[in-house]
Design an enzyme around this catalytic site. Sequence first.
Site, PDB file in Angstrom:
ATOM      1  CG  ASN A   6      -1.828   1.133   1.335  1.00  0.00           C
ATOM      2  OD1 ASN A   6      -1.435   2.269   1.070  1.00  0.00           O
ATOM      3  ND2 ASN A   6      -3.060   0.878   1.723  1.00  0.00           N
ATOM      4  CG  HIS A   9       1.436   5.602   4.939  1.00  0.00           C
ATOM      5  ND1 HIS A   9       0.794   6.404   5.845  1.00  0.00           N
ATOM      6  CD2 HIS A   9       0.959   4.359   5.135  1.00  0.00           C
ATOM      7  CE1 HIS A   9      -0.034   5.679   6.566  1.00  0.00           C
ATOM      8  NE2 HIS A   9       0.046   4.429   6.147  1.00  0.00           N
ATOM      9  CG  HIS A  42      -8.455   3.857   1.377  1.00  0.00           C
ATOM     10  ND1 HIS A  42      -8.613   3.621   2.721  1.00  0.00           N
ATOM     11  CD2 HIS A  42      -9.685   4.193   0.920  1.00  0.00           C
ATOM     12  CE1 HIS A  42      -9.881   3.798   3.061  1.00  0.00           C
ATOM     13  NE2 HIS A  42     -10.554   4.163   1.988  1.00  0.00           N
ATOM     14  NE  ARG A  44      -8.604   7.072   4.603  1.00  0.00           N
ATOM     15  CZ  ARG A  44      -9.421   6.714   5.580  1.00  0.00           C
ATOM     16  NH1 ARG A  44     -10.540   7.369   5.778  1.00  0.00           N
ATOM     17  NH2 ARG A  44      -9.098   5.735   6.386  1.00  0.00           N
ATOM     18  NE  ARG A  48      -7.984  10.954   5.734  1.00  0.00           N
ATOM     19  CZ  ARG A  48      -8.353  10.297   6.844  1.00  0.00           C
ATOM     20  NH1 ARG A  48      -7.480   9.582   7.508  1.00  0.00           N
ATOM     21  NH2 ARG A  48      -9.586  10.370   7.285  1.00  0.00           N
ATOM     22  CD  GLU A  69      -7.105  -0.482   1.584  1.00  0.00           C
ATOM     23  OE1 GLU A  69      -7.389   0.518   2.272  1.00  0.00           O
ATOM     24  OE2 GLU A  69      -6.140  -1.193   1.813  1.00  0.00           O
ATOM     25  CB  THR A 100      -9.328   0.990   7.468  1.00  0.00           C
ATOM     26  OG1 THR A 100      -8.887   1.631   6.282  1.00  0.00           O
ATOM     27  CG2 THR A 100     -10.702   0.421   7.262  1.00  0.00           C
ATOM     28  CD  GLU A 150      -6.815  -6.621   3.535  1.00  0.00           C
ATOM     29  OE1 GLU A 150      -7.186  -6.164   2.436  1.00  0.00           O
ATOM     30  OE2 GLU A 150      -6.036  -6.013   4.294  1.00  0.00           O
ATOM     31  CG  HIS A 189      -5.195  -2.405   9.392  1.00  0.00           C
ATOM     32  ND1 HIS A 189      -4.712  -1.755  10.492  1.00  0.00           N
ATOM     33  CD2 HIS A 189      -5.820  -1.466   8.643  1.00  0.00           C
ATOM     34  CE1 HIS A 189      -5.046  -0.482  10.420  1.00  0.00           C
ATOM     35  NE2 HIS A 189      -5.718  -0.273   9.305  1.00  0.00           N
TER      36      HIS A 189
HETATM   37  N1  PXP Z   1      -5.666  -3.542   4.411  1.00  0.00           N
HETATM   38  C1  PXP Z   1      -6.620  -2.593   4.490  1.00  0.00           C
HETATM   39  C2  PXP Z   1      -8.010  -2.967   4.102  1.00  0.00           C
HETATM   40  C3  PXP Z   1      -6.310  -1.277   4.912  1.00  0.00           C
HETATM   41  O1  PXP Z   1      -7.284  -0.353   4.999  1.00  0.00           O
HETATM   42  C4  PXP Z   1      -4.970  -0.963   5.205  1.00  0.00           C
HETATM   43  C5  PXP Z   1      -4.606   0.436   5.590  1.00  0.00           C
HETATM   44  O2  PXP Z   1      -4.777   1.300   4.501  1.00  0.00           O
HETATM   45  C6  PXP Z   1      -4.009  -1.979   5.089  1.00  0.00           C
HETATM   46  C7  PXP Z   1      -4.379  -3.257   4.723  1.00  0.00           C
HETATM   47  C8  PXP Z   1      -2.563  -1.721   5.363  1.00  0.00           C
HETATM   48  O3  PXP Z   1      -2.417  -1.462   6.727  1.00  0.00           O
HETATM   49  P1  PXP Z   1      -1.013  -0.962   7.262  1.00  0.00           P
HETATM   50  O4  PXP Z   1      -0.754   0.367   6.635  1.00  0.00           O
HETATM   51  O5  PXP Z   1      -1.204  -0.890   8.740  1.00  0.00           O
HETATM   52  O6  PXP Z   1      -0.001  -1.989   6.846  1.00  0.00           O
END
Ligand code: PXP
Length: 241
Positions: A6, A9, A42, A44, A48, A69, A100, A150, A189
């Site tokens: 992901n 960030h 994601h 949103r 953001r 996402e 999330t 997931e 997550h």
């Molecule tokens: N899976 C989902 C559905 C999420 O919303 C997120 C956060 O955007 C992640 C995985 C990744 O989580 P993390 O950034 O804590 O690794």
Amino acid sequence: MILGVNVDHVATLRQARGGSDPEPVMAASLAVLGGADGITVHLREDRRHINDRDLDILRRFVPVELNLEMAATKEILKIAAKTRPDMVTLVPEKRQELTTEGGLDVRQGKKTVGNAVRVLHDNGIKVSLFIDPDKDDVERSKEVGADMVEIHTGRYSDERGDRQERELTRVIVAARKAIEIGLLTNAGHGLNYHNVSRIAEIEGLRGLYIGHSIIARAVLVGLERAVREMKDLVRAAESGK
Ligand code: PXP
């Protein structure tokens, strides 16, 4: 087992200055070079971090599975139908949350989620539901027609000691149930370099989705080189080279 990275960030860092640096699509390319099997963003409702332009560019340039996402809202569903990512992960979304926080409420939101699954399927997009490690939610996910789930590992990641063991058991039980009823099963997550192994050991998991810990590690492991490159430039200018 696949690893989806992901890159939200990276966009968050860009938004801190409101410019164009760092570019999420470049981060995605490097993640792919590093072996990422998928890229996740994601989009949103409040935009953001990742924006519509990012999604567009990523769709064109990401050579691996692009996972979008999103919340099951009309506006974002339209964007998904137009952009056609390889898969969508439906997540709950609250404006004030930092990330999330919980899994989808597949019970209360059955109609909305079911409709979203249909719209996405009509557009040839595979659908995963981000759910808490709960057997009933796994069954409901199957009922609404999801291809995948997931399992939310956030609580497992936050806890320590016996509580963490209990959360791990919940994740394992939910994952086994999902696999048994024929859902492709992922987890994600809060996973990081210290807690990922026990989740990766779960037999039959299709993949892991990880963001924050990888981008945070990239900042640290890349910092030394970034400083050295800046110093080299400054030194070269000083000496007139
Ligand atoms: N899976 C989902 C559905 C999420 O919303 C997120 C956060 O955007 C992640 C995985 C990744 O989580 P993390 O950034 O804590 O690794």
